[in-house]
Design an enzyme around this catalytic site. Structure first.
Site, PDB file in Angstrom:
ATOM      1  CG  HIS A 225       0.978  -3.548   2.133  1.00 43.50           C
ATOM      2  ND1 HIS A 225       0.065  -4.417   2.882  1.00 43.50           N
ATOM      3  CD2 HIS A 225       0.178  -2.354   2.188  1.00 43.50           C
ATOM      4  CE1 HIS A 225      -0.982  -3.831   3.516  1.00 43.50           C
ATOM      5  NE2 HIS A 225      -0.919  -2.419   3.073  1.00 43.50           N
ATOM      6  CG  ASP A 258       0.110  -7.814   3.717  1.00 42.80           C
ATOM      7  OD1 ASP A 258       1.231  -7.148   3.644  1.00 42.80           O
ATOM      8  OD2 ASP A 258      -0.766  -7.272   3.885  1.00 42.80           O
ATOM      9  CB  SER A 341      -2.165  -0.905   5.566  1.00 45.73           C
ATOM     10  OG  SER A 341      -2.998  -1.093   4.428  1.00 45.73           O
TER      11      SER A 341
END
Length: 497
Positions: A225, A258, A341
């Protein structure tokens, strides 16, 4: 990780593991499920939970107030200060339940189970960054005022003495030698191999996240992402802690896991990959160190512990087009915010044990926005799984998912129920597939995978994805109120679609 997006639709897991059908159940806050018949093998169907972990990415400057400090009282008779201490300015920053991605300045604008991924405002960017810098400067000035006050007070106490006394840095710890294993030592070693990733799509939208050096060939490991916006005709760059910036390209990305791998263009020949640990050996209570760029603040280091293992997490970036990611995550209370992230979660020895991916965020966010910061519930993809996925992406550019060939409900309950019908009217149990060969039928409720208790469809999917195609697992299920077991050899599906 960074903040999370809440209340947006998220499709079910890709066609590989059981096919989710109803509302996903999770060990996190309740999330909205998909409509009956959703096929986990079809990532285009399903809806995301209204609350839960989200990708932690940064979408703008945070809001809040800069801290202020009060100068110590000045002893009587002391000369009057030249002027009042500067005032602090306002700080302008900015299943189970579905977590959001943790990128924000985490390589993105927001995240969940870490937090949801939120895209930063399209260029030109104005005001936000200036406000942030201003707040930082004000805080620095206030701190300077405090230092000055304390220094004056000390001088005043000695003004009756004829001799002045100074303290050398070596006497006050300036030359402190830190033992191996201290947070400072681990951070000093890991920071040069951690990068801040900026991804921008062809539409000018994107975000900031984090990644780390995977090998000496220039491959960087991060979250899907974080780089999703730049996959098709976008721009991608990675900046090291020394300020050197390199253009990069996506080598491969796995939406379901992910995980993504990018490669630096004209990579330097002195890259130092971070050592990879063994996430299977991690224990609850072990120390953790997270590195990332929360809200765009690159090279930020935070600490905590492993709060739990094998947390079933379904997360998404919160967009209507987003597909859900599933993981059996490491939970940590190390502060993770948007922008974290894709960054490394390290153990006390400096080895990577996970990739920070999502955070559970309180609803409402900072200043009433949809994005909020860490509340001590961060989630990371175990490095053992991420390593296998990364190697596959580098080799073929496409992810491979293990599957059982059955559609399961996403409702939370006493297990993962195989639905009566698959997505779009297809068979709930794939003819001649792994589940069919093992004798499983629609209506069976899977309650355990080997020794792992299964309480929902998302939990089952996350556990299956910790294995490899060809692995044999033992499924415990109930049929007509009776418990039975079956040995299932996992099949495989290539790609996210």
């Amino acid at each position: 990780m960074s903040t999370e997006n809440e209340g947006t639709a998220v499709p079910p897991a890709p066609s590989a593991p059981p096919v989710p059908v109803d509302t996903p159940a999770a060990s996190v806050p309740p999330e909205q499920g998909v409509s009956p018949g959703a096929d986990p093998m079809d990532p285009h169907q399903g809806t995301a939970p209204s609350q839960g972990p989200a990708y932690p990415q940064e979408s703008g400057a945070a809001q809040g107030g800069a801290p202020t400090a009060t100068l110590p009282p000045v002893p009587s008779g002391a000369p009057e200060a030249a002027g009042p201490a500067p005032e602090a300015g306002a700080w302008p920053p900015p299943p189970p339940a579905t977590p959001s991605y943790a990128s924000g300045g985490e390589g993105g604008s927001g995240d969940v189970w870490g937090s949801s991924y939120q895209q930063p405002a399209p260029k030109p960017k104005s005001g936000g960054r200036g406000g942030l810098v201003a707040a930082v400067l004000v805080a620095a000035l206030v701190a300077g005022g405090v230092g000055g006050g304390i220094g004056y007070w000390a001088a005043d106490r000695n003004d009756s003495s004829t001799d002045s006394t100074t303290v050398a840095a070596s006497q006050s710890g300036g030359d402190l030698k830190r033992d191996p294993g201290t947070v400072a030592t681990v951070a000093a070693t890991a920071l040069p191999s951690t990068v801040t990733i900026e991804a921008e799509g062809s539409n000018g939208e994107g975000g900031t996240g984090t990644g780390f050096v995977f090998d000496t060939q220039g491959h960087i490991l991060t979250n899907n992402h974080v780089v999703a916006e730049a996959v098709d005709s976008g721009k991608l760059s990675a900046t090291f802690s020394n300020g050197k910036k390199y253009e990069a390209e996506v080598v491969g990305h796995a939406q379901g896991y992910d995980v993504a791998v990018i490669k630096l263009k004209n990579a330097p020949n002195d890259l130092k990959p971070l050592p990879l640990g063994n996430s299977d050996k991690v224990a609850v209570g072990d120390s953790t160190i997270a590195i990332g760029a929360p809200f765009g603040l690159s090279n930020t280091v935070t600490t905590g512990i492993i709060s739990a293992k094998n947390r079933p997490v379904a997360s998404s970036d919160g967009s209507a087009q987003s597909k859900a990611s599933y993981m059996s995550a490491l939970q940590t209370d190390a502060s993770i915010n948007p922008g974290n992230s894709g960054g490394p979660l390290l153990d006390a020895n400096g080895s990577v044990i996970g990739i920070n991916s999502a955070i559970q965020s309180s609803s409402g966010g900072l200043g009433g926005t949809s994005q909020s910061g860490s509340i001590g519930l961060g989630f990371a993809i175990p490095i053992n799984q991420a390593k296998t996925v990364a190697q596959q992406l580098i080799k073929t550019g496409k992810p491979v998912y293990p599957v059982i060939g059955a559609s399961v409900s996403l409702e939370e309950g006493t297990g993962a129920k195989i639905t009566e019908q698959g997505a779009s009217g297809s068979d709930a149990v794939t003819p001649n597939g792994p589940a069919a060969k093992a004798g499983l039928k629609p209506g069976d409720v899977i309650t355990k995978l080997d020794d792992r208790v299964i309480d929902s469809g998302p939990t089952l999917i996350g556990e299956i994805w910790t294995h490899q195609p060809g692995d044999t697992v033992k499924l415990t299920y109930t049929r007509d109120g009776k418990q039975q077991t079956a040995e299932v050899t996992l099949g495989q599906r290539e790609g996210d679609s």
